[in-house]
Design a protein around this motif. Sequence first.
Motif, PDB file in Angstrom:
ATOM      1  N   LEU A 150      76.858   8.207 -19.133  1.00  0.00           N
ATOM      2  CA  LEU A 150      78.178   7.403 -19.800  1.00  0.00           C
ATOM      3  C   LEU A 150      79.393   7.773 -18.841  1.00  0.00           C
ATOM      4  O   LEU A 150      80.256   7.037 -19.053  1.00  0.00           O
ATOM      5  N   LEU A 151      79.315   9.118 -18.774  1.00  0.00           N
ATOM      6  CA  LEU A 151      80.390   9.507 -17.743  1.00  0.00           C
ATOM      7  C   LEU A 151      80.651   8.717 -16.433  1.00  0.00           C
ATOM      8  O   LEU A 151      81.552   8.581 -15.990  1.00  0.00           O
ATOM      9  N   SER A 198      83.869   4.810 -13.360  1.00  0.00           N
ATOM     10  CA  SER A 198      83.664   3.598 -12.677  1.00  0.00           C
ATOM     11  C   SER A 198      85.161   2.796 -13.403  1.00  0.00           C
ATOM     12  O   SER A 198      85.628   1.985 -12.788  1.00  0.00           O
ATOM     13  N   TYR A 199      84.934   2.621 -14.681  1.00  0.00           N
ATOM     14  CA  TYR A 199      85.905   1.799 -15.338  1.00  0.00           C
ATOM     15  C   TYR A 199      87.305   2.250 -15.155  1.00  0.00           C
ATOM     16  O   TYR A 199      88.037   1.416 -14.969  1.00  0.00           O
ATOM     17  N   LEU A 200      87.706   3.405 -15.080  1.00  0.00           N
ATOM     18  CA  LEU A 200      88.876   4.105 -15.016  1.00  0.00           C
ATOM     19  C   LEU A 200      89.664   3.810 -13.417  1.00  0.00           C
ATOM     20  O   LEU A 200      90.636   3.587 -13.121  1.00  0.00           O
ATOM     21  N   PHE A 225      81.273  -4.166 -13.064  1.00  0.00           N
ATOM     22  CA  PHE A 225      79.789  -4.456 -12.784  1.00  0.00           C
ATOM     23  C   PHE A 225      78.959  -2.923 -13.112  1.00  0.00           C
ATOM     24  O   PHE A 225      78.166  -2.548 -13.685  1.00  0.00           O
ATOM     25  N   ASN A 226      79.621  -1.961 -12.062  1.00  0.00           N
ATOM     26  CA  ASN A 226      78.878  -0.433 -11.981  1.00  0.00           C
ATOM     27  C   ASN A 226      79.369   0.171 -13.455  1.00  0.00           C
ATOM     28  O   ASN A 226      78.243   0.798 -14.057  1.00  0.00           O
ATOM     29  N   THR A 227      80.315  -0.316 -14.171  1.00  0.00           N
ATOM     30  CA  THR A 227      80.668   0.295 -15.548  1.00  0.00           C
ATOM     31  C   THR A 227      79.458  -0.306 -16.422  1.00  0.00           C
ATOM     32  O   THR A 227      78.649   0.696 -17.113  1.00  0.00           O
ATOM     33  N   GLY A 228      79.314  -1.290 -16.420  1.00  0.00           N
ATOM     34  CA  GLY A 228      78.207  -1.952 -17.300  1.00  0.00           C
ATOM     35  C   GLY A 228      76.945  -1.431 -16.931  1.00  0.00           C
ATOM     36  O   GLY A 228      75.967  -1.284 -17.872  1.00  0.00           O
ATOM     37  N   PHE A 229      76.573  -1.531 -15.488  1.00  0.00           N
ATOM     38  CA  PHE A 229      75.273  -0.683 -15.283  1.00  0.00           C
ATOM     39  C   PHE A 229      74.956   0.305 -15.799  1.00  0.00           C
ATOM     40  O   PHE A 229      73.862   0.797 -16.189  1.00  0.00           O
ATOM     41  N   TRP A 230      75.741   1.591 -15.423  1.00  0.00           N
ATOM     42  CA  TRP A 230      75.648   2.911 -15.868  1.00  0.00           C
ATOM     43  C   TRP A 230      75.356   2.913 -17.382  1.00  0.00           C
ATOM     44  O   TRP A 230      74.697   3.833 -17.856  1.00  0.00           O
ATOM     45  N   LEU A 231      76.302   2.150 -18.140  1.00  0.00           N
ATOM     46  CA  LEU A 231      76.266   2.011 -19.320  1.00  0.00           C
ATOM     47  C   LEU A 231      74.797   1.563 -19.885  1.00  0.00           C
ATOM     48  O   LEU A 231      74.374   2.238 -20.969  1.00  0.00           O
ATOM     49  N   GLY A 232      74.241   0.514 -19.335  1.00  0.00           N
ATOM     50  CA  GLY A 232      73.280  -0.095 -19.616  1.00  0.00           C
ATOM     51  C   GLY A 232      71.904   0.973 -19.319  1.00  0.00           C
ATOM     52  O   GLY A 232      70.949   0.898 -20.233  1.00  0.00           O
ATOM     53  N   VAL A 233      72.032   1.841 -18.347  1.00  0.00           N
ATOM     54  CA  VAL A 233      71.128   2.745 -18.147  1.00  0.00           C
ATOM     55  C   VAL A 233      71.093   3.916 -19.353  1.00  0.00           C
ATOM     56  O   VAL A 233      70.207   4.366 -19.717  1.00  0.00           O
TER      57      VAL A 233
END
Length: 329
Positions: free
Chosen positions: A116-117, A122-124, A137-145
């Motif tokens: 999540l962190l 990536s989001y910020l 995309f990386n924000t979504g990817f890490w959240l998906g994990v």
Amino acid sequence: MLSLFRTNQLLVGVLIIAYAALLHIACLWQPPVPLADLPGIASEWLKPFSQEWASWQLPVTIVLLSIQALLLNAIVFNHRIISPVNLFPGVFLVLVSSILPAFLSLSVYHFANVFLLLAIRSYLKAFRVQSAADLIFNTGFWLGVAILFVPSYLFFMLAFSIMLPILKSGKFRDQVILLVGTVFPLYLLIMYYYWQDQLAFFWGEQWQGALGLPEFMDWKNIPYFGLLILTALTLVVLFSMRLYRQKTKMEVQLKLNIMGWLFLASGISALFTMPWNLQHWLAAVPFIGFFLSMNFTKARATTAEAWHLMLLLLLFLLHFGPMLGIPFV
């Protein structure tokens, strides 16, 4: 002790490992607790480890908390959210993550919060970036994990989606990229389990019982003292929101709003994760720790040290109270 962390040197952050170990010292007198049986395919992966390598649960927990602290401090450093810059965000993340005995044992939330962190980082980074498709995309990817560990973290995507037009733009394409990134890890696993002819197993482990409407609690079994402490910390954060925004730039206020929305999403995540237990509060811990660090940064040094000492005494009272026969702990 807080004076050790009044620095902007990330390398000093290695001391947080020792700090996390100190706050988990009560575990040396307690047998390892098996991993809680929670929804999420990653929880199923971790069960053999928690059973066969039980003695490693404590060091793994300390390492995961230290990684979370490092990530949160890096986020604050890179975006200058707290002034003067210090290591307090990581310190208070570890403190709040360890304050209750229910938080000491290894949990899927410890793993999920790392990812999540990474998603928040990536989001910020996408703030006012002309071409930020990879970051979104990386924000979504890490959240998906993270969702693989705690399915109810799906609610964080709503917070990311709501703030995306303010963070970068209102383009529909960015929302699609965020959604695709979140679904991508799940899609890869669906394909793998489908290839292994175990798609029903994956679906059951990942989503069965993952989300549910809030239920009436068994009030007789609620640990009131621990719940009171967490509620008090949450109220301190909520009533300090105006303080956090004082004398800050608009850019910082925007990023504080993002953290506030994610804090709200963590509460919704815990609310719809049934059956209810105190471990679900770990979803909100990174945000409580982040905001509390601002209270201690803005306070006078002597006042901050005194309150930090009181929190440490409270923590050790909660951890060692049952051994000492204190009835209300």
